[in-house]
Design a protein around this motif. Structure first.
Motif, PDB file in Angstrom:
ATOM      1  N   GLU A   1       0.953  -3.943 -12.844  1.00 52.07           N
ATOM      2  CA  GLU A   1       0.918  -5.343 -13.270  1.00 52.07           C
ATOM      3  C   GLU A   1      -0.500  -5.899 -13.281  1.00 52.07           C
ATOM      4  O   GLU A   1      -0.702  -7.075 -13.591  1.00 52.07           O
ATOM      5  CB  GLU A   1       1.792  -6.194 -12.339  1.00 52.07           C
ATOM      6  CG  GLU A   1       3.281  -5.873 -12.415  1.00 52.07           C
ATOM      7  CD  GLU A   1       3.878  -6.229 -13.759  1.00 52.07           C
ATOM      8  OE1 GLU A   1       3.399  -7.214 -14.372  1.00 52.07           O
ATOM      9  OE2 GLU A   1       4.802  -5.527 -14.217  1.00 52.07           O
ATOM     10  N   GLY A   2      -1.469  -5.052 -12.927  1.00 48.47           N
ATOM     11  CA  GLY A   2      -2.864  -5.470 -12.990  1.00 48.47           C
ATOM     12  C   GLY A   2      -3.404  -6.129 -11.739  1.00 48.47           C
ATOM     13  O   GLY A   2      -4.475  -6.743 -11.767  1.00 48.47           O
ATOM     14  N   HIS A   3      -2.691  -6.011 -10.609  1.00 49.02           N
ATOM     15  CA  HIS A   3      -3.153  -6.616  -9.364  1.00 49.02           C
ATOM     16  C   HIS A   3      -4.035  -5.650  -8.579  1.00 49.02           C
ATOM     17  O   HIS A   3      -3.977  -4.434  -8.769  1.00 49.02           O
ATOM     18  CB  HIS A   3      -1.956  -7.025  -8.504  1.00 49.02           C
ATOM     19  CG  HIS A   3      -1.038  -7.988  -9.179  1.00 49.02           C
ATOM     20  ND1 HIS A   3      -1.418  -9.254  -9.561  1.00 49.02           N
ATOM     21  CD2 HIS A   3       0.271  -7.855  -9.575  1.00 49.02           C
ATOM     22  CE1 HIS A   3      -0.398  -9.870 -10.136  1.00 49.02           C
ATOM     23  NE2 HIS A   3       0.633  -9.042 -10.160  1.00 49.02           N
ATOM     24  N   SER A   4      -4.860  -6.195  -7.692  1.00 49.93           N
ATOM     25  CA  SER A   4      -5.682  -5.387  -6.787  1.00 49.93           C
ATOM     26  C   SER A   4      -4.901  -5.165  -5.496  1.00 49.93           C
ATOM     27  O   SER A   4      -4.259  -6.099  -4.990  1.00 49.93           O
ATOM     28  CB  SER A   4      -7.004  -6.093  -6.487  1.00 49.93           C
ATOM     29  OG  SER A   4      -7.740  -6.289  -7.682  1.00 49.93           O
ATOM     30  N   VAL A   5      -4.982  -3.933  -4.966  1.00 48.85           N
ATOM     31  CA  VAL A   5      -4.124  -3.578  -3.837  1.00 48.85           C
ATOM     32  C   VAL A   5      -4.901  -2.843  -2.748  1.00 48.85           C
ATOM     33  O   VAL A   5      -5.738  -1.973  -3.040  1.00 48.85           O
ATOM     34  CB  VAL A   5      -2.951  -2.679  -4.292  1.00 48.85           C
ATOM     35  CG1 VAL A   5      -2.048  -2.338  -3.115  1.00 48.85           C
ATOM     36  CG2 VAL A   5      -2.159  -3.342  -5.407  1.00 48.85           C
ATOM     37  N   ALA A   6      -4.611  -3.205  -1.496  1.00 48.47           N
ATOM     38  CA  ALA A   6      -5.087  -2.456  -0.329  1.00 48.47           C
ATOM     39  C   ALA A   6      -3.858  -1.990   0.435  1.00 48.47           C
ATOM     40  O   ALA A   6      -2.858  -2.710   0.513  1.00 48.47           O
ATOM     41  CB  ALA A   6      -5.965  -3.327   0.556  1.00 48.47           C
ATOM     42  N   VAL A   7      -3.915  -0.779   0.974  1.00 48.95           N
ATOM     43  CA  VAL A   7      -2.779  -0.226   1.696  1.00 48.95           C
ATOM     44  C   VAL A   7      -3.237   0.257   3.068  1.00 48.95           C
ATOM     45  O   VAL A   7      -4.249   0.960   3.191  1.00 48.95           O
ATOM     46  CB  VAL A   7      -2.140   0.954   0.927  1.00 48.95           C
ATOM     47  CG1 VAL A   7      -0.966   1.522   1.719  1.00 48.95           C
ATOM     48  CG2 VAL A   7      -1.680   0.512  -0.457  1.00 48.95           C
ATOM     49  N   ILE A   8      -2.472  -0.132   4.093  1.00 49.67           N
ATOM     50  CA  ILE A   8      -2.750   0.321   5.461  1.00 49.67           C
ATOM     51  C   ILE A   8      -1.636   1.256   5.903  1.00 49.67           C
ATOM     52  O   ILE A   8      -0.463   0.915   5.796  1.00 49.67           O
ATOM     53  CB  ILE A   8      -2.847  -0.867   6.439  1.00 49.67           C
ATOM     54  CG1 ILE A   8      -3.889  -1.883   5.971  1.00 49.67           C
ATOM     55  CG2 ILE A   8      -3.170  -0.375   7.851  1.00 49.67           C
ATOM     56  CD1 ILE A   8      -3.908  -3.160   6.803  1.00 49.67           C
ATOM     57  N   GLU A   9      -1.997   2.436   6.400  1.00 42.36           N
ATOM     58  CA  GLU A   9      -1.003   3.425   6.841  1.00 42.36           C
ATOM     59  C   GLU A   9      -1.580   4.230   7.994  1.00 42.36           C
ATOM     60  O   GLU A   9      -2.727   4.681   7.941  1.00 42.36           O
ATOM     61  CB  GLU A   9      -0.640   4.345   5.675  1.00 42.36           C
ATOM     62  CG  GLU A   9       0.245   5.516   6.032  1.00 42.36           C
ATOM     63  CD  GLU A   9       1.568   5.112   6.660  1.00 42.36           C
ATOM     64  OE1 GLU A   9       1.858   5.619   7.764  1.00 42.36           O
ATOM     65  OE2 GLU A   9       2.296   4.304   6.050  1.00 42.36           O
TER      66      GLU A   9
END
Length: 325
Positions: free
Chosen positions: A22-30
């Protein structure tokens, strides 16, 4: 929009992919290295660590994020992450699996104590959808519509009824009644897209009051009593339902069906059966292996109107459903 996703399991990964599409910026914590390696193939900021850590959330850019979506396997981590994110002005969505925390499948604006704008319980959502599939249209339960005043009915268009070959808009229904959907060959169609009614169509109609049922039947050219009204609900014959798997989903489905159907719950695990017994009132809980044809036959599954497999093992679910057929 900048979104921080806590948890890179199957759900978190799919959320990240959809947000990127959808064109969003994403950060992922795992915290799990293997999962993190998988998420690193995406165009996201991937961080290893505890999603409940204020420091780790800061590294992920929570101070400037628009939203936090917390979907780790821990309710407590999800809740703490929401508390931290909310203090930074973020919108928050949390997956909450424990029914002690939430009483509905999806709750919006009611969990201020957890600082979650929206809380989703996957097991409850699944159970609610299964229950609706089983009860709609055969159950007309008035509690969910207009504070108990409305009803939902299903009308099967039998051969020779006058509504066949007519458009939904041409059916003159009583005040307060409208066609909600048309079920045809297993597909659910919006009435404006269904075209002319066909033989064996199942038409879902919402009414303001059950007293309008006879008039609706006449409007469709059906005989009186086609819906078989019983008290405050309408039945279509699915009286007995068998559930395999005393999981949270299975138990929740049984809870939602109790009082309207004869419910049987089968599981091999003695402890799970004991726990289910404490949570259920009228459901018959049976310890047994649903893969054993003798168990299914002995418990009268052949008389059941529906068979629902809710264990955590997909292959087991498919096998037991095949045996039940």
């Amino acid at each position: 929009m900048y979104v921080v996703v806590a948890g890179a399991g199957q759900v978190g990964t799919e959320i990240a992919k959809n947000l990127l599409d959808e064109g969003h910026s994403v950060a992922v914590i795992e915290h799990d290295k293997k999962r993190l390696e998988s998420i690193e193939t995406l165009d996201v900021l991937a961080l290893e660590g505890n999603a409940a850590s204020p420091q780790k959330l800061a590294e992920a850019g929570i101070n400037s994020a628009d939203m936090l979506i917390a979907v780790t396997g821990s309710d407590e981590v999800n809740i703490i992450a929401c508390i931290v994110a909310k203090s930074k002005g973020c919108k928050t969505i949390a997956r909450i699996s424990n029914a002690d925390y939430v009483k509905e499948g999806m709750v919006a604006g009611k969990l201020e104590i957890f600082h979650a704008d929206v809380a989703i319980c996957p097991d409850m959502v699944t159970a609610t959808q299964i229950s609706k599939m089983l009860l709609l249209p055969s159950l007309v339960q008035s509690g969910e519509l207009s504070k108990g005043r409305s009803v939902v009915i299903e009308l099967k268009l039998t051969p020779g009824c006058s509504s066949i070959s007519r458009m939904p808009g041409s059916i003159k229904l009583p005040h307060g009644a409208h066609i909600s959907a048309v079920s045809r060959f297993g597909a659910v169609l919006r009435p404006e897209l269904s075209g002319e009614f066909k033989e064996d169509d199942r038409v879902i109609v919402v009414l303001e009051k059950k007293e309008s049922v006879p008039e609706v039947e006449r409007a469709f050219g059906l005989g009186a009593g086609e819906c078989k009204a019983v008290g405050d609900r309408l039945e279509t014959g699915m009286q007995k339902i068998v559930i395999v798997g005393a999981t949270r989903t299975g138990i929740q489905v049984a809870k939602e069906l109790e009082g309207t159907r004869i419910v049987m719950l089968i599981d091999m695990d003695e402890a799970k059966c004991a726990e289910a017994t404490t949570q259920l009132s009228t459901t018959l809980v049976i310890r047994g292996d649903a893969r054993d044809p003798e168990v299914l036959t002995g418990e009268g599954v052949e008389d059941a109107g529906a068979f629902v497999a809710t264990t955590d093992n997909t292959e087991f679910n498919m096998l037991t459903c095949l045996l039940a057929r």
